[in-house]
Motif scaffolding. Sequence first.
Motif, PDB file in Angstrom:
ATOM      1  N   VAL A 116       4.002  -0.016  -1.112  1.00  0.00           N
ATOM      2  CA  VAL A 116       4.691  -1.375  -1.078  1.00  0.00           C
ATOM      3  C   VAL A 116       5.861  -1.443  -2.317  1.00  0.00           C
ATOM      4  O   VAL A 116       6.807  -1.689  -1.877  1.00  0.00           O
ATOM      5  CB  VAL A 116       3.884  -2.652  -0.974  1.00  0.00           C
ATOM      6  N   TYR A 117       5.230  -1.074  -3.380  1.00  0.00           N
ATOM      7  CA  TYR A 117       6.036  -1.442  -4.762  1.00  0.00           C
ATOM      8  C   TYR A 117       6.428   0.005  -5.435  1.00  0.00           C
ATOM      9  O   TYR A 117       7.270  -0.232  -6.333  1.00  0.00           O
ATOM     10  CB  TYR A 117       5.074  -2.134  -5.588  1.00  0.00           C
ATOM     11  N   ALA A 118       5.611   1.169  -5.306  1.00  0.00           N
ATOM     12  CA  ALA A 118       5.904   2.066  -5.859  1.00  0.00           C
ATOM     13  C   ALA A 118       6.996   2.937  -5.245  1.00  0.00           C
ATOM     14  O   ALA A 118       6.893   3.231  -3.862  1.00  0.00           O
ATOM     15  CB  ALA A 118       4.806   3.036  -6.071  1.00  0.00           C
ATOM     16  N   ILE A 123      -0.437   9.578  -2.056  1.00  0.00           N
ATOM     17  CA  ILE A 123      -1.485   9.873  -1.406  1.00  0.00           C
ATOM     18  C   ILE A 123      -2.472   9.118  -1.163  1.00  0.00           C
ATOM     19  O   ILE A 123      -3.067   8.546  -2.083  1.00  0.00           O
ATOM     20  CB  ILE A 123      -2.080  11.409  -1.810  1.00  0.00           C
ATOM     21  N   ALA A 124      -2.943   8.577   0.122  1.00  0.00           N
ATOM     22  CA  ALA A 124      -4.019   7.701   0.280  1.00  0.00           C
ATOM     23  C   ALA A 124      -5.453   8.532   0.414  1.00  0.00           C
ATOM     24  O   ALA A 124      -5.411   9.379   1.062  1.00  0.00           O
ATOM     25  CB  ALA A 124      -3.762   6.813   1.623  1.00  0.00           C
ATOM     26  N   LEU A 125      -6.255   8.199  -0.371  1.00  0.00           N
ATOM     27  CA  LEU A 125      -7.756   8.515  -0.642  1.00  0.00           C
ATOM     28  C   LEU A 125      -8.597   7.593   0.131  1.00  0.00           C
ATOM     29  O   LEU A 125      -8.763   6.688  -0.561  1.00  0.00           O
ATOM     30  CB  LEU A 125      -7.880   9.228  -2.037  1.00  0.00           C
ATOM     31  N   VAL A 126      -9.437   8.156   1.219  1.00  0.00           N
ATOM     32  CA  VAL A 126     -10.564   7.114   1.628  1.00  0.00           C
ATOM     33  C   VAL A 126     -11.735   8.119   1.875  1.00  0.00           C
ATOM     34  O   VAL A 126     -11.729   8.960   2.418  1.00  0.00           O
ATOM     35  CB  VAL A 126     -10.039   6.816   3.047  1.00  0.00           C
ATOM     36  N   ILE A 149      -7.734  -6.129   6.685  1.00  0.00           N
ATOM     37  CA  ILE A 149      -6.761  -5.379   5.769  1.00  0.00           C
ATOM     38  C   ILE A 149      -6.909  -3.878   5.693  1.00  0.00           C
ATOM     39  O   ILE A 149      -6.158  -3.139   5.595  1.00  0.00           O
ATOM     40  CB  ILE A 149      -7.175  -5.877   4.123  1.00  0.00           C
ATOM     41  N   GLU A 150      -8.163  -3.435   5.740  1.00  0.00           N
ATOM     42  CA  GLU A 150      -8.367  -1.897   5.804  1.00  0.00           C
ATOM     43  C   GLU A 150      -8.066  -1.253   6.851  1.00  0.00           C
ATOM     44  O   GLU A 150      -7.505  -0.169   6.843  1.00  0.00           O
ATOM     45  CB  GLU A 150     -10.134  -1.871   5.617  1.00  0.00           C
ATOM     46  N   VAL A 155      -3.476   0.848   7.450  1.00  0.00           N
ATOM     47  CA  VAL A 155      -3.124   1.738   8.227  1.00  0.00           C
ATOM     48  C   VAL A 155      -1.391   1.589   8.497  1.00  0.00           C
ATOM     49  O   VAL A 155      -0.754   2.752   8.432  1.00  0.00           O
ATOM     50  CB  VAL A 155      -3.972   1.777   9.616  1.00  0.00           C
ATOM     51  N   ARG A 156      -0.755   0.671   8.536  1.00  0.00           N
ATOM     52  CA  ARG A 156       0.449   0.256   8.769  1.00  0.00           C
ATOM     53  C   ARG A 156       1.197   0.798   7.321  1.00  0.00           C
ATOM     54  O   ARG A 156       2.358   1.478   7.608  1.00  0.00           O
ATOM     55  CB  ARG A 156       0.845  -0.926   8.939  1.00  0.00           C
ATOM     56  N   VAL A 157       0.749   0.055   6.327  1.00  0.00           N
ATOM     57  CA  VAL A 157       1.581   0.413   5.070  1.00  0.00           C
ATOM     58  C   VAL A 157       1.630   2.085   4.717  1.00  0.00           C
ATOM     59  O   VAL A 157       2.680   2.323   4.012  1.00  0.00           O
ATOM     60  CB  VAL A 157       0.566  -0.249   3.749  1.00  0.00           C
ATOM     61  N   TYR A 158       0.438   2.957   4.853  1.00  0.00           N
ATOM     62  CA  TYR A 158       0.525   4.012   4.523  1.00  0.00           C
ATOM     63  C   TYR A 158       0.883   5.066   5.712  1.00  0.00           C
ATOM     64  O   TYR A 158       0.427   6.259   5.713  1.00  0.00           O
ATOM     65  CB  TYR A 158      -0.957   4.368   4.066  1.00  0.00           C
ATOM     66  N   ARG A 159       1.327   4.524   6.746  1.00  0.00           N
ATOM     67  CA  ARG A 159       1.717   5.225   7.735  1.00  0.00           C
ATOM     68  C   ARG A 159       2.674   6.540   7.794  1.00  0.00           C
ATOM     69  O   ARG A 159       2.497   7.299   8.661  1.00  0.00           O
ATOM     70  CB  ARG A 159       2.374   4.321   8.877  1.00  0.00           C
ATOM     71  N   SER A 160       3.209   6.520   6.715  1.00  0.00           N
ATOM     72  CA  SER A 160       3.983   7.707   6.572  1.00  0.00           C
ATOM     73  C   SER A 160       3.371   8.800   5.524  1.00  0.00           C
ATOM     74  O   SER A 160       4.027   9.765   4.880  1.00  0.00           O
ATOM     75  CB  SER A 160       5.605   7.511   5.875  1.00  0.00           C
TER      76      SER A 160
END
Length: 390
Positions: A116-118, A123-126, A149-150, A155-160
């Motif tokens: 959102v801010y960066a 890379i999303a790590l789960v 949220i999870e 999922v929407r925020v990291y969709r790309s």
Amino acid sequence: MTEALSRHILFLNWRDTRHPEGGGSEVYIERMAAEMVARGYRATILCQAYAGAAAEEVKPDGVQVVRRGGRHTVYLFAALVYLAGALGFGPLSGRRFGRPDVIVDVCNGLPFLSRVYARRPVIALVHHVHREQWRVIFGPVPARIGWWIESRLAVRVYRSCPYVTVSESSRAELVGLGVDAERITIIRNGTPAVLTSPVPRTDHPSLLVLGRLVPHKRVELALRATVLLARELPTIELVIAGQGWWEAPLRELTADLGIEHRVRFAGFVTEADKHELLGRSWVALTPSIKEGWGLTIVEAAAHGTPSVAFRSAGGVSEAILDGHTGTLVDDELDFLRAVRRLLRDDERRTEMGRAGRVYARGFTWEASGDAFAGLVSDRLAGVPQGQRVP
């Protein structure tokens, strides 16, 4: 190596391994950061502060650690520290740290929402999806909010963004939430090196639970099994190694069950002590409701110690080769029967121990580091150093 020089990776993780409640996911993050440093990158881990820990330090392996905020405010501080660095001040703007070229946003239930801010590649790590844990740890309303949220917002925020996870089961869960399968890379844990010389097994039946003491680890199942097994194995001992806020209820249950003399709470253990416990124990128990991988299971296997865990608990079904390096079970009665069988069958334990040592050697941090570095390189491809991404 040349391409990596001066490239800076920022890992956002809620804890580090020295935190009193740090666990396997923190080991993974710190090892990946160290592997990146070994390949010429600079790596910083931003995590929560805690009593006795330095606000900033550089570890012997070259990984830089910045500690800010607490259990929940660390997420806010991550944004503030990043934004301060973007404006030219704060710990990430100085010569010692430098601004990041790529961010690894670790979602342990709650994401940092750095996308959102960066204005940097993210890379999303789960490690695993926390569907079950929300209900175990929190009340109905907080659990619903956290799960939303999870499972929806993140999922929407990291969709790309590309994702990293540690097991096929976690990958399948992410796909079930709507993450595109082609964006998910599986990079498994390595097996920590065995730090001690071979040690003899205890001369009495011995069980080991190793990990954080929190409700979803379900250490209660190990305690109840110990009570029942003591009826035919009167010298049985259970060692619980680890610490956490759930320790007091576990001690109370131990007293209620009348097994204080059979259970030893070892608290925090050093790496050397951990390896000695793994080598001396007859069977390791992982009654957790969910794990992304099951690092302690493979660590136990490296010492020839078979494990018992639940088939439904995510990545443990891959950390154990069922029937060969340990046993997977479906319910608490099955758990008790599997532990009993292993304690009473010396030959089976020995066979599983041999298979476990071979299996554990197949997972190395170097191979995991190579895969992670490849993903970072792909993410940085086409993004000149210091350039922002939309």
